[in-house]
Design an enzyme around this catalytic site. Structure first.
Site, PDB file in Angstrom:
ATOM      1  N   SER A 153       3.415   6.451 -73.462  1.00 42.97           N
ATOM      2  CA  SER A 153       2.164   7.280 -73.698  1.00 42.97           C
ATOM      3  C   SER A 153       2.726   8.651 -72.606  1.00 42.97           C
ATOM      4  CB  SER A 153       0.940   6.789 -73.300  1.00 42.97           C
ATOM      5  OG  SER A 153       0.030   7.591 -73.628  1.00 42.97           O
ATOM      6  N   ASP A 181       5.552   5.302 -78.030  1.00 41.66           N
ATOM      7  CA  ASP A 181       4.322   6.264 -78.451  1.00 41.66           C
ATOM      8  C   ASP A 181       4.109   7.300 -77.619  1.00 41.66           C
ATOM      9  OD1 ASP A 181       2.903   6.151 -81.017  1.00 41.66           O
ATOM     10  OD2 ASP A 181       0.937   5.467 -79.905  1.00 41.66           O
ATOM     11  N   HIS A 242      -1.313   1.562 -79.708  1.00 43.52           N
ATOM     12  CA  HIS A 242      -0.675   2.616 -78.944  1.00 43.52           C
ATOM     13  C   HIS A 242       0.371   1.582 -77.978  1.00 43.52           C
ATOM     14  CE1 HIS A 242      -0.233   6.317 -76.673  1.00 43.52           C
ATOM     15  NE2 HIS A 242      -0.720   5.820 -75.766  1.00 43.52           N
TER      16      HIS A 242
END
EC number: 3.1.1.32
Length: 316
Positions: A153, A181, A242
């Site tokens: 992330s 991600d 995610h």
């Protein structure tokens, strides 16, 4: 959890903005090796003469893990990945804990007001990682070709900033950056200088699992769109999709199966069937992706449960 969901839904709590101010002194390094399986916590000031970084130990491949928004360096998914890396490949694993700058103190309230602060902190953390890399290279004689970064992330973009900074410091490039991600909010229109980019390491691998919380465009040498990169089997919340990127990579490290990426030119095209895959056209997700010649975008089919294999028994 690394949860940006409410940011996209627009349901912001209009309370007091949390204080997620970055301070280098707050960063801790969780270090894992075969003789320190549960990890030990180090602060930067004692790194210069720490006996864990002896020549014997430091000659191993090194993986530097960087978490995302609201998370910590020893979150359960990173902990599982660290253990897989030391068990399977005898890595030295260093997880960068920047939880204060990532607003972890506010995770229980799911407060996303600090997100823009956390985004701003990624550059500082990237510089910290680059400075730490300089120490490894210059004091402990670790070759850059032994170091890879794995970021989830916001941690994926942080890895990119570290990759840019080590080049500015004339250290060369990291062997690889794996972006799990990479965060979407605040990066949807960003160009290379402001996000993870394929020039940030010798090889950049991106694993896309949520079109809501992650970026939905190519950032790497290879970009894997798992289940088309929109959302993941068994997940009803975007935060679940995610986080799946971390779990997929951990299973790939364990080598119980190869998650196969098959060429996928654009969202409106049909990916090539897995059954037609050959070593020179398809790529296995994970630490050995670099050994395959193909570059570009790949569709990766997965099953709902670990080890997530959906490759029809094909061996690449």
């Amino acid at each position: 959890a690394d949860d940006l969901t409410t940011l996209r839904n627009g349901t912001l709590d209009r309370g007091i903005t949390p204080d997620c101010t970055f301070n280098e002194k707050d960063i801790e390094l969780h270090v894992y090796s075969r003789d320190k399986r549960n990890g030990i916590i180090l602060k930067k000031e004692i790194l210069k003469n720490y006996d864990l970084f002896q020549k014997s130990q430091i000659s191993h491949q090194i993986a530097i893990l960087i978490h995302g928004f609201l998370s910590t360096g020893n979150n359960e998914n990173f902990d599982a990945m660290a253990k897989a890396l030391i068990e399977i490949d005898n890595f030295l694993v260093i997880s960068v804990d920047w939880k204060k700058g990532a607003c972890n103190a506010f995770a229980s309230t799911n407060d996303v007001l600090g997100y823009s602060q956390a985004v701003g902190n990624t550059r500082h953390v990237g510089k910290y990682v680059a400075d730490f890399t300089k120490l490894l290279v210059e004091q402990y004689k670790v070759p850059m070709s032994n170091i890879r970064l794995i970021g989830h992330s916001l941690g994926a973009h942080t890895s990119g900033f570290a990759g840019k900074e080590v080049q500015r410091l004339k250290l060369g490039k990291y062997k690889e950056i794996i972006g799990l991600d990479p965060a979407g909010p605040s990066f949807l229109t960003s160009k290379c200088p402001d996000r993870l980019c394929e020039t940030d390491a010798e090889y950049v691998q991106a694993i896309h699992t949520s079109a809501i919380l992650g970026v939905y465009y190519n950032v790497g040498s290879v970009d894997f769109y798992v289940n088309y990169g929109k959302s993941q089997p068994g997940c009803s919340e975007p935060s679940c999709s995610h986080t799946k990127a971390v779990k997929y990579l951990t299973e790939c490290i364990k080598r119980e199966c190869c998650l196969i990426g098959t060429p996928w030119k654009s969202y409106f095209s049909t990916p090539k069937p897995i059954s037609q895959c050959k070593r020179d056209t398809c790529v296995c997700v994970g630490l050995n992706a670099q050994s395959y010649p193909a570059k570009g975008s790949f569709y990766v089919p997965v099953d709902k449960d670990a080890p997530y294999c959906h490759n029809e028994g094909i061996k690449l």
